[in-house]
Design an enzyme around this catalytic site. Structure first.
Site, PDB file in Angstrom:
ATOM      1  N   PRO A  89     -18.940 -15.692 -19.125  1.00  0.00           N
ATOM      2  CA  PRO A  89     -19.854 -15.155 -20.139  1.00  0.00           C
ATOM      3  C   PRO A  89     -19.557 -15.722 -21.524  1.00  0.00           C
ATOM      4  O   PRO A  89     -20.404 -15.665 -22.414  1.00  0.00           O
ATOM      5  CB  PRO A  89     -19.593 -13.645 -20.109  1.00  0.00           C
ATOM      6  CG  PRO A  89     -18.872 -13.373 -18.845  1.00  0.00           C
ATOM      7  CD  PRO A  89     -18.168 -14.633 -18.442  1.00  0.00           C
ATOM      8  N   GLU A 116     -10.983 -10.496 -13.191  1.00  0.00           N
ATOM      9  CA  GLU A 116     -11.147 -10.499 -14.658  1.00  0.00           C
ATOM     10  C   GLU A 116     -11.326 -11.914 -15.199  1.00  0.00           C
ATOM     11  O   GLU A 116     -11.609 -12.109 -16.372  1.00  0.00           O
ATOM     12  CB  GLU A 116      -9.939  -9.847 -15.333  1.00  0.00           C
ATOM     13  CG  GLU A 116      -9.849  -8.342 -15.119  1.00  0.00           C
ATOM     14  CD  GLU A 116     -11.125  -7.622 -15.534  1.00  0.00           C
ATOM     15  OE1 GLU A 116     -11.658  -7.915 -16.607  1.00  0.00           O
ATOM     16  OE2 GLU A 116     -11.576  -6.754 -14.761  1.00  0.00           O
ATOM     17  N   ARG A 154     -33.441 -29.783  -7.986  1.00  0.00           N
ATOM     18  CA  ARG A 154     -34.904 -29.905  -8.015  1.00  0.00           C
ATOM     19  C   ARG A 154     -35.380 -30.995  -8.975  1.00  0.00           C
ATOM     20  O   ARG A 154     -36.532 -31.409  -8.908  1.00  0.00           O
ATOM     21  CB  ARG A 154     -35.575 -28.557  -8.303  1.00  0.00           C
ATOM     22  CG  ARG A 154     -35.313 -27.981  -9.666  1.00  0.00           C
ATOM     23  CD  ARG A 154     -35.788 -26.551  -9.763  1.00  0.00           C
ATOM     24  NE  ARG A 154     -37.209 -26.407  -9.502  1.00  0.00           N
ATOM     25  CZ  ARG A 154     -38.163 -26.740 -10.351  1.00  0.00           C
ATOM     26  NH1 ARG A 154     -37.855 -27.248 -11.518  1.00  0.00           N
ATOM     27  NH2 ARG A 154     -39.431 -26.562 -10.043  1.00  0.00           N
ATOM     28  N   ASP A 168     -42.979 -28.027 -15.847  1.00  0.00           N
ATOM     29  CA  ASP A 168     -42.280 -26.743 -15.825  1.00  0.00           C
ATOM     30  C   ASP A 168     -41.970 -26.259 -17.233  1.00  0.00           C
ATOM     31  O   ASP A 168     -41.879 -27.058 -18.169  1.00  0.00           O
ATOM     32  CB  ASP A 168     -40.945 -26.872 -15.090  1.00  0.00           C
ATOM     33  CG  ASP A 168     -41.112 -26.790 -13.579  1.00  0.00           C
ATOM     34  OD1 ASP A 168     -42.174 -26.344 -13.125  1.00  0.00           O
ATOM     35  OD2 ASP A 168     -40.163 -27.175 -12.880  1.00  0.00           O
TER      36      ASP A 168
HETATM   37  N1  SAM Z   1     -13.611 -10.161 -17.640  1.00  0.00           N
HETATM   38  C1  SAM Z   1     -14.640 -11.118 -17.846  1.00  0.00           C
HETATM   39  C2  SAM Z   1     -15.308 -10.913 -19.185  1.00  0.00           C
HETATM   40  O1  SAM Z   1     -15.359  -9.778 -19.642  1.00  0.00           O
HETATM   41  O2  SAM Z   1     -15.830 -11.906 -19.759  1.00  0.00           O
HETATM   42  C3  SAM Z   1     -15.694 -11.035 -16.754  1.00  0.00           C
HETATM   43  C4  SAM Z   1     -15.181 -11.451 -15.428  1.00  0.00           C
HETATM   44  S1  SAM Z   1     -16.411 -11.463 -14.208  1.00  0.00           S
HETATM   45  C5  SAM Z   1     -16.212  -9.884 -13.496  1.00  0.00           C
HETATM   46  C6  SAM Z   1     -15.812 -12.561 -12.981  1.00  0.00           C
HETATM   47  C7  SAM Z   1     -16.298 -13.975 -13.075  1.00  0.00           C
HETATM   48  O3  SAM Z   1     -17.700 -14.001 -12.953  1.00  0.00           O
HETATM   49  C8  SAM Z   1     -16.011 -14.702 -14.350  1.00  0.00           C
HETATM   50  O4  SAM Z   1     -14.696 -15.208 -14.375  1.00  0.00           O
HETATM   51  C9  SAM Z   1     -17.046 -15.808 -14.328  1.00  0.00           C
HETATM   52  O5  SAM Z   1     -16.616 -16.903 -13.552  1.00  0.00           O
HETATM   53  C10 SAM Z   1     -18.215 -15.130 -13.632  1.00  0.00           C
HETATM   54  N2  SAM Z   1     -19.247 -14.662 -14.570  1.00  0.00           N
HETATM   55  C11 SAM Z   1     -19.482 -13.395 -14.942  1.00  0.00           C
HETATM   56  N3  SAM Z   1     -20.502 -13.317 -15.793  1.00  0.00           N
HETATM   57  C12 SAM Z   1     -20.940 -14.570 -15.992  1.00  0.00           C
HETATM   58  C13 SAM Z   1     -21.968 -15.131 -16.784  1.00  0.00           C
HETATM   59  N4  SAM Z   1     -22.737 -14.390 -17.569  1.00  0.00           N
HETATM   60  N5  SAM Z   1     -22.142 -16.464 -16.737  1.00  0.00           N
HETATM   61  C14 SAM Z   1     -21.356 -17.253 -15.964  1.00  0.00           C
HETATM   62  N6  SAM Z   1     -20.351 -16.758 -15.182  1.00  0.00           N
HETATM   63  C15 SAM Z   1     -20.138 -15.440 -15.199  1.00  0.00           C
END
Ligand code: SAM
Length: 250
Positions: A89, A116, A154, A168
């Site tokens: 994120p 996490e 794609r 698109d």
């Molecule tokens: N503790 C992290 C935080 O608060 O930013 C979130 C961890 S999430 C439960 C587990 C994994 O999901 C992350 O390490 C990432 O690889 C993926 N992930 C979660 N949200 C994402 C997003 N919005 N974009 C890309 N990957 C995401």
């Protein structure tokens, strides 16, 4: 191009790589996807891939050592490490311009986080790009990796029957307008019907193209006005476009 995906859940990928229009790109090897199940690279007898965070706190952290071992295996197999993407994120929000760049490149290693997240030392040592799908939290990076792979596949030559991705949304900075198909009149239960916009039945290609452009402008102005501002700033709107927007009061 080749994507090496480091993941705790390799089984999530096959259903998405073997269905639909993008299957052509994956099955032909145009987009060569190789999966690296992280558990196979665990370094202890219990095949642990996660542990509690130093300093306390909730949840678990993906261990650095299995990730280091997996990346070393990818490097040995490829001869070098290409771009290494970490889905998080905290990354840059994925957009079509980035997708187009990845679609024209040699591929990457995709690191899918879980729990996490992954030990920061791996990120610091190897990651070249951090990508987010948006401002929400998924339970893992696999869906993000699949989103990138689908969007890239794609765009490969020959994957779509016609180069429809050129029309698109986002390809010219605007959203795409509406689509209609048969029947010409959609019958409703009350005896009335909903027609298709007549211009689409006119056979007049110039008028249809203009109507589609105006629909695209109208949808974009309504849904994502900032894209109109950006298109204006980059000189992508014609005088005709501007006149149409003016007629909408924009
Ligand atoms: N503790 C992290 C935080 O608060 O930013 C979130 C961890 S999430 C439960 C587990 C994994 O999901 C992350 O390490 C990432 O690889 C993926 N992930 C979660 N949200 C994402 C997003 N919005 N974009 C890309 N990957 C995401």
């Amino acid at each position: 191009m080749r994507f090496d995906v480091v993941t705790l859940f390799p089984d999530l990928f096959a259903p998405h790589l073997t269905q639909g229009i993008t299957r052509r790109a994956f099955e032909s090897g145009q987009v060569d996807v190789r999966l690296w199940p992280l558990r196979e690279h665990a370094t202890d007898a219990y095949r642990r891939v996660d542990d509690r965070p130093f300093g306390g706190g909730p949840g678990m952290v993906m261990l650095a050592e299995p990730l280091e071992t997996a990346l070393a295996a990818v490097r040995a197999d490829r001869g070098e490490l290409p771009a290494v993407v970490h889905f998080t994120p905290a990354g840059q929000r994925l957009d079509q311009a980035q997708v187009q760049a990845w679609a024209a490149g040699p591929g990457a290693v995709l690191l899918c986080g879980r729990y996490e997240g992954i030990d920061q030392r791996v990120i610091d040592r190897h990651v070249t790009h951090q990508i987010s799908l948006g401002d929400y939290v998924l339970s893992g990076g696999e869906l993000a990796a699949l989103v990138l792979l689908d969007a890239v596949a794609r765009l490969q030559p020959g994957v779509l029957a016609a180069p429809s991705h050129e029309q698109d949304s986002f390809s010219d900075g605007l959203l795409e307008g509406p689509h209609y198909s048969r029947p010409e009149q959609l019958p409703l239960a009350d005896g009335t019907s909903v027609p298709v916009p007549p211009v689409l039945l006119s056979g007049h290609h110039g008028q249809i193209a203009r109507w589609r452009r105006e629909q695209s402008l109208a949808v974009t102005a309504r849904q994502r006005p900032e894209l109109i501002t950006a298109a204006r700033a980059s000189g992508r709107l014609s005088r005709q476009d501007e006149q149409y927007l003016l007629s909408l009061g924009l």
